[in-house]
Design an enzyme around this catalytic site. Structure first.
Site, PDB file in Angstrom:
ATOM      1  N   ASP A 288       0.829  -1.213   0.000  1.00 55.28           N
ATOM      2  CA  ASP A 288       0.000   0.000   0.000  1.00 55.28           C
ATOM      3  C   ASP A 288       0.862   1.261   0.000  1.00 55.28           C
ATOM      4  OD1 ASP A 288       0.888  -0.056   2.593  1.00 55.28           O
ATOM      5  OD2 ASP A 288      -1.078  -0.324   3.509  1.00 55.28           O
ATOM      6  N   SER A 289       2.174   1.078   0.029  1.00 53.93           N
ATOM      7  CA  SER A 289       3.082   2.216  -0.188  1.00 53.93           C
ATOM      8  C   SER A 289       2.900   2.782  -1.594  1.00 53.93           C
ATOM      9  CB  SER A 289       4.538   1.782   0.028  1.00 53.93           C
ATOM     10  OG  SER A 289       4.835   0.645  -0.754  1.00 53.93           O
TER      11      SER A 289
ATOM     12  N   ASP B  84      -0.506  -6.381  -0.564  1.00 54.44           N
ATOM     13  CA  ASP B  84      -1.099  -5.902   0.689  1.00 54.44           C
ATOM     14  C   ASP B  84      -2.615  -5.941   0.632  1.00 54.44           C
ATOM     15  OD1 ASP B  84       1.039  -5.337   2.282  1.00 54.44           O
ATOM     16  OD2 ASP B  84       0.992  -3.163   1.987  1.00 54.44           O
TER      17      ASP B  84
ATOM     18  N   LYS C 108      -0.334  -9.768   2.590  1.00 56.55           N
ATOM     19  CA  LYS C 108       0.214  -9.243   3.843  1.00 56.55           C
ATOM     20  C   LYS C 108      -0.838  -8.385   4.523  1.00 56.55           C
ATOM     21  CE  LYS C 108       3.591  -5.994   3.735  1.00 56.55           C
ATOM     22  NZ  LYS C 108       2.939  -4.826   4.346  1.00 56.55           N
TER      23      LYS C 108
ATOM     24  N   GLU D  70      -1.523  -6.043   8.385  1.00 56.34           N
ATOM     25  CA  GLU D  70      -0.838  -5.449   9.532  1.00 56.34           C
ATOM     26  C   GLU D  70      -1.426  -5.898  10.869  1.00 56.34           C
ATOM     27  OE1 GLU D  70      -0.740  -1.183   9.220  1.00 56.34           O
ATOM     28  OE2 GLU D  70       0.390  -1.232   7.343  1.00 56.34           O
TER      29      GLU D  70
ATOM     30  N   GLU E 117       8.795  -3.637  10.613  1.00 53.39           N
ATOM     31  CA  GLU E 117       9.050  -2.282  10.112  1.00 53.39           C
ATOM     32  C   GLU E 117       9.476  -1.345  11.236  1.00 53.39           C
ATOM     33  OE1 GLU E 117       6.221  -0.745   7.332  1.00 53.39           O
ATOM     34  OE2 GLU E 117       7.073   1.278   7.386  1.00 53.39           O
TER      35      GLU E 117
HETATM   36  O1  KIV Z   1       3.456  -1.008   1.756  1.00 51.46           O
HETATM   37  C1  KIV Z   1       4.506  -1.600   1.567  1.00 51.46           C
HETATM   38  O2  KIV Z   1       5.066  -1.568   0.481  1.00 51.46           O
HETATM   39  C2  KIV Z   1       5.068  -2.349   2.681  1.00 51.46           C
HETATM   40  C3  KIV Z   1       6.511  -2.702   2.667  1.00 51.46           C
HETATM   41  C4  KIV Z   1       7.396  -1.564   2.457  1.00 51.46           C
HETATM   42  C5  KIV Z   1       6.881  -3.430   3.889  1.00 51.46           C
HETATM   43  O3  KIV Z   1       4.362  -2.659   3.557  1.00 51.46           O
END
Ligand code: KIV
Length: 282
Positions: free
Chosen positions: A44-45, A83, A111, A113, A175
């Site tokens: 989600d980055s 994510d 993934k 959180e 993180e």
């Molecule tokens: O959002 C993301 O890309 C991440 C990674 C940088 C760990 O969670």
């Protein structure tokens, strides 16, 4: 060879570092795979790094799916981790429905959180490969402060990692925690840990691809800028603008010509008034 979760675990067991990088598009996916990156994170980055959002809470399932599909087209061997974005795993069933959407669009695993026991358990029961994410949690904590520096919080993170492992996660992202804590969690973990800003001793490392390329406008301690693409790109675009304005581009090398006989025929036709749209030239 497909880099599946067994392969990633075998790297931990052989004490070989797992290399991960975020990825949001097709050309970068091709390059990351060619460079031998084990895992591509469609995280989600993408919101703050690509889409111009203020923070991760704005990222939607549609955003992740759109970028995931592009990344998938460029990847054959690397593991693709997507994510589950903010608000997409409020209940176990909602999490499963959304995880299945990501898997159907090419993710190998997902993934999420925090220590969401019911959700993680349900996903794993339904054969979804789940990666945990502890330490700084961007979906709920926008302040980029190091987590687990004090005994109580460090203890909580160690316990959280143990709970997630027991539930069956295949990997854990850590993180922005102190290096010592990253090492303790890693040494006590049967599954690979991937650190971002969490020191040298995690089983692998992940960074935001924009940060290593130098597209990011600021300097981050947790990352290393291997190139300065921001300056390179700005210089390139500025040069292009200047050359168009100064009529340097396009040059002879960049253009195509008509054959002389075709051109003469065309000019004669135009000269006879057939090119005049007002007379409806034909
Ligand atoms: O959002 C993301 O890309 C991440 C990674 C940088 C760990 O969670």
């Amino acid at each position: 060879m497909k880099k599946n979760s067994e392969y990633l675990l075998s790297k931990k067991q052989a004490q070989q570092k797992i290399v991960a990088l975020t990825c949001y598009d097709y050309p970068t996916a091709l390059l990351e795979e060619q460079a031998g990156v084990d895992m591509l994170f469609v995280g989600d980055s993408v919101g703050t790094n690509i889409l111009g959002y203020q923070d991760e809470t704005e990222v939607t399932m549609d955003d992740i799916v759109h970028h995931l599909k592009a990344v998938r087209r460029g990847v054959r061997q690397s593991y693709i981790l997507a994510d589950l974005p903010y608000g997409s795993y409020e209940t176990p069933q909602q999490a499963l429905d959304n995880a299945r959407i990501l898997l159907s669009h090419g993710a190998d695993g997902i993934k999420l959180e925090g220590v969401r026991e019911e959700v993680v358990k349900y996903l794993i029961e339904h054969n979804v490969e789940v990666c945990g994410h502890l330490g700084l949690l961007p979906q709920t904590q926008q302040k980029k402060a190091v987590q687990g520096k004090k005994f109580e919080q460090a203890k909580e993170l160690i316990l959280g990692a143990a709970i997630l492992e027991k539930l069956g996660i295949f990997m854990l992202v850590l993180e922005l925690i102190p290096e010592e804590l990253g090492q303790i969690i890693t040494d006590n973990s049967g599954v690979p840990t991937i650190g971002i800003g969490s020191g040298r001793f995690t089983d692998g490392q992940v960074l935001i691809v924009n940060d290593i390329l130098g597209i990011t406008p600021y300097k981050l301690r947790l990352a290393k800028k291997y190139q300065d693409y921001q300056t390179l790109s700005l210089d390139t675009i500025t040069k292009y603008r200047e050359e168009v304005e100064q009529k340097v581009f396009p040059a002879e090398d960049n253009v195509r010509h008509m054959a002389q006989d075709e051109l003469q025929q065309l000019m004669a036709w135009v000269d006879n008034g057939h090119g005049d749209t007002e007379t409806g030239g034909q």
